[in-house]
Design a protein around this motif. Structure first.
Motif, PDB file in Angstrom:
ATOM      1  N   LEU A 108       7.012  -9.316  -5.620  1.00 21.22           N
ATOM      2  CA  LEU A 108       7.982  -8.393  -5.032  1.00 21.22           C
ATOM      3  C   LEU A 108       9.188  -8.205  -5.954  1.00 21.22           C
ATOM      4  O   LEU A 108       9.708  -7.092  -6.101  1.00 21.22           O
ATOM      5  N   GLY A 109       9.621  -9.291  -6.595  1.00 15.92           N
ATOM      6  CA  GLY A 109      10.756  -9.192  -7.508  1.00 15.92           C
ATOM      7  C   GLY A 109      10.446  -8.349  -8.733  1.00 15.92           C
ATOM      8  O   GLY A 109      11.242  -7.493  -9.137  1.00 15.92           O
ATOM      9  N   LEU A 110       9.277  -8.580  -9.335  1.00 14.47           N
ATOM     10  CA  LEU A 110       8.881  -7.799 -10.513  1.00 14.47           C
ATOM     11  C   LEU A 110       8.751  -6.320 -10.172  1.00 14.47           C
ATOM     12  O   LEU A 110       9.218  -5.444 -10.914  1.00 14.47           O
ATOM     13  N   THR A 111       8.107  -6.032  -9.068  1.00 12.70           N
ATOM     14  CA  THR A 111       7.896  -4.631  -8.683  1.00 12.70           C
ATOM     15  C   THR A 111       9.212  -3.945  -8.355  1.00 12.70           C
ATOM     16  O   THR A 111       9.460  -2.804  -8.772  1.00 12.70           O
ATOM     17  N   THR A 112      10.074  -4.632  -7.608  1.00  9.88           N
ATOM     18  CA  THR A 112      11.373  -4.043  -7.253  1.00  9.88           C
ATOM     19  C   THR A 112      12.190  -3.720  -8.496  1.00  9.88           C
ATOM     20  O   THR A 112      12.743  -2.618  -8.635  1.00  9.88           O
ATOM     21  N   ALA A 113      12.273  -4.678  -9.411  1.00 12.93           N
ATOM     22  CA  ALA A 113      13.084  -4.486 -10.620  1.00 12.93           C
ATOM     23  C   ALA A 113      12.561  -3.337 -11.476  1.00 12.93           C
ATOM     24  O   ALA A 113      13.334  -2.494 -11.950  1.00 12.93           O
ATOM     25  N   ASN A 114      11.255  -3.265 -11.656  1.00 13.58           N
ATOM     26  CA  ASN A 114      10.705  -2.243 -12.545  1.00 13.58           C
ATOM     27  C   ASN A 114      10.670  -0.861 -11.903  1.00 13.58           C
ATOM     28  O   ASN A 114      10.759   0.144 -12.610  1.00 13.58           O
ATOM     29  N   LEU A 115      10.568  -0.807 -10.599  1.00  8.96           N
ATOM     30  CA  LEU A 115      10.700   0.497  -9.934  1.00  8.96           C
ATOM     31  C   LEU A 115      12.113   1.043 -10.125  1.00  8.96           C
ATOM     32  O   LEU A 115      12.306   2.233 -10.387  1.00  8.96           O
ATOM     33  N   GLY A 116      13.096   0.156  -9.992  1.00  9.14           N
ATOM     34  CA  GLY A 116      14.464   0.596 -10.234  1.00  9.14           C
ATOM     35  C   GLY A 116      14.701   1.021 -11.674  1.00  9.14           C
ATOM     36  O   GLY A 116      15.384   2.021 -11.935  1.00  9.14           O
ATOM     37  N   LEU A 117      14.118   0.283 -12.620  1.00 11.25           N
ATOM     38  CA  LEU A 117      14.302   0.605 -14.038  1.00 11.25           C
ATOM     39  C   LEU A 117      13.627   1.919 -14.424  1.00 11.25           C
ATOM     40  O   LEU A 117      14.025   2.556 -15.410  1.00 11.25           O
ATOM     41  N   MET A 118      12.616   2.330 -13.680  1.00 15.57           N
ATOM     42  CA  MET A 118      11.960   3.600 -13.984  1.00 15.57           C
ATOM     43  C   MET A 118      12.914   4.781 -13.849  1.00 15.57           C
ATOM     44  O   MET A 118      12.677   5.849 -14.416  1.00 15.57           O
ATOM     45  N   GLY A 119      13.997   4.589 -13.112  1.00 15.24           N
ATOM     46  CA  GLY A 119      14.983   5.651 -12.993  1.00 15.24           C
ATOM     47  C   GLY A 119      15.683   5.975 -14.305  1.00 15.24           C
ATOM     48  O   GLY A 119      16.315   7.030 -14.441  1.00 15.24           O
ATOM     49  N   LEU A 172       5.532   0.480 -15.870  1.00 11.83           N
ATOM     50  CA  LEU A 172       4.354   0.610 -15.019  1.00 11.83           C
ATOM     51  C   LEU A 172       3.426  -0.590 -15.148  1.00 11.83           C
ATOM     52  O   LEU A 172       2.841  -1.046 -14.159  1.00 11.83           O
ATOM     53  N   VAL A 173       3.271  -1.103 -16.362  1.00 11.67           N
ATOM     54  CA  VAL A 173       2.422  -2.282 -16.556  1.00 11.67           C
ATOM     55  C   VAL A 173       2.983  -3.473 -15.783  1.00 11.67           C
ATOM     56  O   VAL A 173       2.260  -4.184 -15.066  1.00 11.67           O
ATOM     57  N   ILE A 174       4.295  -3.710 -15.925  1.00 14.93           N
ATOM     58  CA  ILE A 174       4.907  -4.851 -15.233  1.00 14.93           C
ATOM     59  C   ILE A 174       4.871  -4.639 -13.720  1.00 14.93           C
ATOM     60  O   ILE A 174       4.622  -5.576 -12.947  1.00 14.93           O
ATOM     61  N   ALA A 175       5.122  -3.395 -13.274  1.00 14.72           N
ATOM     62  CA  ALA A 175       5.020  -3.108 -11.843  1.00 14.72           C
ATOM     63  C   ALA A 175       3.590  -3.318 -11.343  1.00 14.72           C
ATOM     64  O   ALA A 175       3.383  -3.797 -10.217  1.00 14.72           O
ATOM     65  N   GLY A 176       2.595  -2.964 -12.163  1.00 13.42           N
ATOM     66  CA  GLY A 176       1.206  -3.207 -11.787  1.00 13.42           C
ATOM     67  C   GLY A 176       0.912  -4.686 -11.620  1.00 13.42           C
ATOM     68  O   GLY A 176       0.195  -5.098 -10.693  1.00 13.42           O
ATOM     69  N   ILE A 177       1.472  -5.511 -12.521  1.00 17.98           N
ATOM     70  CA  ILE A 177       1.317  -6.967 -12.379  1.00 17.98           C
ATOM     71  C   ILE A 177       1.964  -7.436 -11.082  1.00 17.98           C
ATOM     72  O   ILE A 177       1.389  -8.239 -10.332  1.00 17.98           O
ATOM     73  N   GLY A 178       3.167  -6.928 -10.807  1.00 20.09           N
ATOM     74  CA  GLY A 178       3.849  -7.320  -9.583  1.00 20.09           C
ATOM     75  C   GLY A 178       3.089  -6.929  -8.334  1.00 20.09           C
ATOM     76  O   GLY A 178       2.983  -7.720  -7.384  1.00 20.09           O
ATOM     77  N   THR A 198       0.824  -1.208   0.000  1.00 21.93           N
ATOM     78  CA  THR A 198       0.000   0.000   0.000  1.00 21.93           C
ATOM     79  C   THR A 198       0.859   1.259   0.000  1.00 21.93           C
ATOM     80  O   THR A 198       0.495   2.259  -0.629  1.00 21.93           O
ATOM     81  N   MET A 199       1.993   1.232   0.686  1.00 20.62           N
ATOM     82  CA  MET A 199       2.908   2.369   0.648  1.00 20.62           C
ATOM     83  C   MET A 199       3.396   2.629  -0.772  1.00 20.62           C
ATOM     84  O   MET A 199       3.466   3.780  -1.231  1.00 20.62           O
ATOM     85  N   LEU A 200       3.738   1.562  -1.484  1.00 16.41           N
ATOM     86  CA  LEU A 200       4.213   1.719  -2.858  1.00 16.41           C
ATOM     87  C   LEU A 200       3.112   2.271  -3.748  1.00 16.41           C
ATOM     88  O   LEU A 200       3.350   3.172  -4.569  1.00 16.41           O
ATOM     89  N   LEU A 201       1.909   1.739  -3.592  1.00 21.68           N
ATOM     90  CA  LEU A 201       0.795   2.180  -4.417  1.00 21.68           C
ATOM     91  C   LEU A 201       0.489   3.654  -4.169  1.00 21.68           C
ATOM     92  O   LEU A 201       0.303   4.440  -5.119  1.00 21.68           O
ATOM     93  N   ALA A 202       0.448   4.047  -2.903  1.00 25.65           N
ATOM     94  CA  ALA A 202       0.180   5.447  -2.567  1.00 25.65           C
ATOM     95  C   ALA A 202       1.323   6.356  -2.997  1.00 25.65           C
ATOM     96  O   ALA A 202       1.099   7.508  -3.399  1.00 25.65           O
ATOM     97  N   SER A 203       2.549   5.864  -2.936  1.00 25.50           N
ATOM     98  CA  SER A 203       3.702   6.661  -3.361  1.00 25.50           C
ATOM     99  C   SER A 203       3.652   6.940  -4.854  1.00 25.50           C
ATOM    100  O   SER A 203       3.875   8.076  -5.299  1.00 25.50           O
ATOM    101  N   ILE A 204       3.369   5.896  -5.633  1.00 29.22           N
ATOM    102  CA  ILE A 204       3.257   6.077  -7.082  1.00 29.22           C
ATOM    103  C   ILE A 204       2.117   7.029  -7.407  1.00 29.22           C
ATOM    104  O   ILE A 204       2.228   7.887  -8.298  1.00 29.22           O
TER     105      ILE A 204
END
Length: 399
Positions: free
Chosen positions: A270-281, A298-304, A211-217
Motif C-alpha cells: 500500500l505504501g509503495l503504490t500510494t507513493a508512486n501514484l502520487g509521483l505520477m503527477g 508504473l513498475v514500482i506501483a505494479g510491485i506494490g 481492484t479499483m486502482l487496477l481498473a482505474s489505471i
C-alpha cells in the motif's frame, strides 16, 4: 458452461440488449468460477503456504486483466473480430481439459500413505470431529427441558468464550453477549459473524481498493499517454507491460506474506503504490525524462499492487479458518470458505465497476495530477484497517 454460453451470446449479438445480456451472464459465470476456485485453493493448500498460492492465483488474474486488452487489440487489427473470440474459446477448452484431470483433496488423500493421511486430514473432517465432541459434551443429565436449556446455554457460552480463547483478539465477532438474539444473527448467522469480524472486513476492503486502482489505471492510462505523448493504441498497450511484469512474481510476493506476515507485506504494498501514484503527477510533458519516470513509477506501483492482494487474500483464509473453529455451531461441517470468498469476489467485481467510472470522471473533469493524487488517497485509506486488524493486528500478537 454458463461462461461459454454467455460468450457465444456476446460474440454473435448485434442488438444492444443481447450484448448487455451476454455481459451479465459472463459476470454471473465469472463470480461462480472465481469463488469456487478460491475455495478449492483454500481447501487444498495448508495454512503455511496459502500466501504463496494466493500470489500465484492473483498474479494470473492481474496478468490476464492487463495483458488481454493489449493482445486482443493486436489480434483484432490483424485477424478481425471473430479471431479474438477464437482465442477466448481456446482458453475455455484448456480450462475444461484441466478441470477434467483435477482431483479434489478428499479424493487425492486416499492415495497417500497411511501415515501422511493422518497429517493431511481435511479441515471439514477436523470440524466434524470438533463439532461432534462439542455436541456430546453439551448434553447434560436430566429431563428433556433441562437438556434443551443446557444446550442453549452451552452454545451461548461457546460463542462468548471464543473471544477469550482465540489467539488473536481481532477475531472478536460477537462482542455483545446478546448478539445471538439479534434478528440478523437468527436469519443470517454465517454472514453476521463474518461481517462482524474487523479483520475480515479490513482484508476485503483492501481487495476492493486494489481492484479499483487496477481498473482505474487500466481506464485512464491509455488516455493520458495518447494525449500527452501522442502514442498510438499499440504504444498505449505496450506501456501496460511495465505494470504487468511484476505480476509474474506473484508467488514470491505471496511467499513473503507466509514468512513475514500479511500485515507487513500488504502495508509495504500500500505504501509503495500510494507513493508512486502520487509521483505520477510529476509526469506532464512529452519529454524522454517524463516517459522514463512514468515507466519507473508504473513498475514500482505494479510491485506494490502485487504485494497487496495476495497477502490480504491469504488473511481472509486465516480469518475464516479461525472463525470456523471458534463458531463450529454456526458454520458446521462446511466452514465458511465459500461465503468469505464470495464476499471477496463481490468486492473485486465492485472495484472493477467503480474504478473506471470514478477515475474516468475525475480525469475528464480535472487533470492528470489531480486524478493520480485522488487514486493515491484512495490507496492510502485501507492502510488504517490493515495496520490495526490484518494478521492479528497491532496488539503485539503474532499471527
Amino acid at each position: 458452461m454458463l461462461a461459454i454460453i454467455a460468450t457465444l451470446v456476446f460474440c454473435f449479438a448485434r442488438a444492444p440488449g443481447l450484448l448487455v445480456l451476454g455481459r451479465v451472464l459472463q459476470g454471473l459465470a465469472a463470480s461462480v468460477i472465481y469463488t469456487a476456485g478460491l475455495a478449492l485453493v483454500a481447501d487444498a493448500v495448508g495454512a503455511d503456504e496459502i500466501g504463496a498460492w494466493m500470489g500465484f492465483v492473483f498474479s494470473g488474474n492481474t496478468f490476464g486483466l492487463l495483458v488481454s486488452p493489449f493482445l486482443a487489440g493486436i489480434v483484432y487489427d490483424h485477424a478481425g473480430y471473430y479471431a479474438v473470440f477464437g482465442i477466448i474459446f481456446g482458453v475455455f477448452g484448456l480450462d475444461l481439459l484441466l478441470r477434467a484431470f483435477m482431483i479434489e483433496k478428499r479424493e487425492a488423500i486416499k492415495y497417500l500413505p497411511a501415515e501422511q493421511q493422518n497429517h493431511t486430514r481435511t479441515f471439514d473432517e477436523a470440524q466434524a470431529t470438533e463439532e461432534g465432541g462439542n455436541d456430546t459434551a453439551s448434553e447434560p443429565n436430566g429431563d428433556a427441558e433441562e437438556t434443551d436449556h443446557g444446550e442453549q446455554h452451552k452454545t451461548q457460552n461457546e460463542d462468548q468464550h471464543a473471544e477469550e480463547t482465540e489467539h488473536t483478539p481481532l477475531l472478536r465477532v460477537l462482542t455483545n453477549p446478546m448478539a445471538d438474539e439479534s434478528w440478523l444473527y437468527k436469519h443470517f448467522p454465517k454472514q453476521t459473524v463474518l461481517f462482524r469480524s474487523p479483520r475480515l472486513v479490513a482484508a476485503i476492503y483492501g481487495c476492493l481498493t486494489h481492484t479499483m486502482l487496477l481498473a482505474s489505471i487500466d481506464s485512464v492510462l491509455p488516455l493520458f499517454v495518447k494525449r500527452t505523448f501522442d502514442w498510438t493504441a499499440s504504444g498505449a498497450g505496450t506501456i501496460f507491460l511495465t505494470i504487468t511484469c511484476p505480476s509474474l512474481f506473484g508467488t514470491v510476493f505471496g511467499a513473503l506474506a507466509d514468512r513475514y506476515g500479511s500485515r507487513y507485506v500488504s502495508l509495504v504494498g500500500l505504501g509503495l503504490t500510494t507513493a508512486n501514484l502520487g509521483l505520477m503527477g510529476l509526469v506532464k510533458n512529452n519529454e524522454i525524462l517524463d516517459k522514463v519516470l512514468l515507466c519507473v513509477f508504473l513498475v514500482i506501483a505494479g510491485i506494490g499492487l502485487n504485494l497487496i492482494l495476495a497477502p490480504l487474500a491469504a488473511d481472509v483464509f486465516a480469518t475464516v479458518e479461525a472463525l470456523a473453529t471458534a463458531y463450529p455451531k454456526t458454520f458446521g461441517k462446511t466452514g465458511a470458505y465459500a461465503q468469505a470468498y464470495a464476499l471477496m469476489t463481490g468486492a473485486l467485481g465492485l472495484g472493477t465497476a467503480l474504478g473506471p467510472i470514478l477515475a474516468g470522471a475525475m480525469y475528464e473533469n480535472t487533470n492528470w495530477p489531480i486524478t493520480v493524487g485522488f487514486l493515491a488517497i484512495l490507496c492510502a485509506l485501507p492502510s488504517v484497517g490493515v495496520f490495526f486488524f490484518t494478521g492479528g493486528g497491532y496488539m503485539g500478537k503474532k499471527e
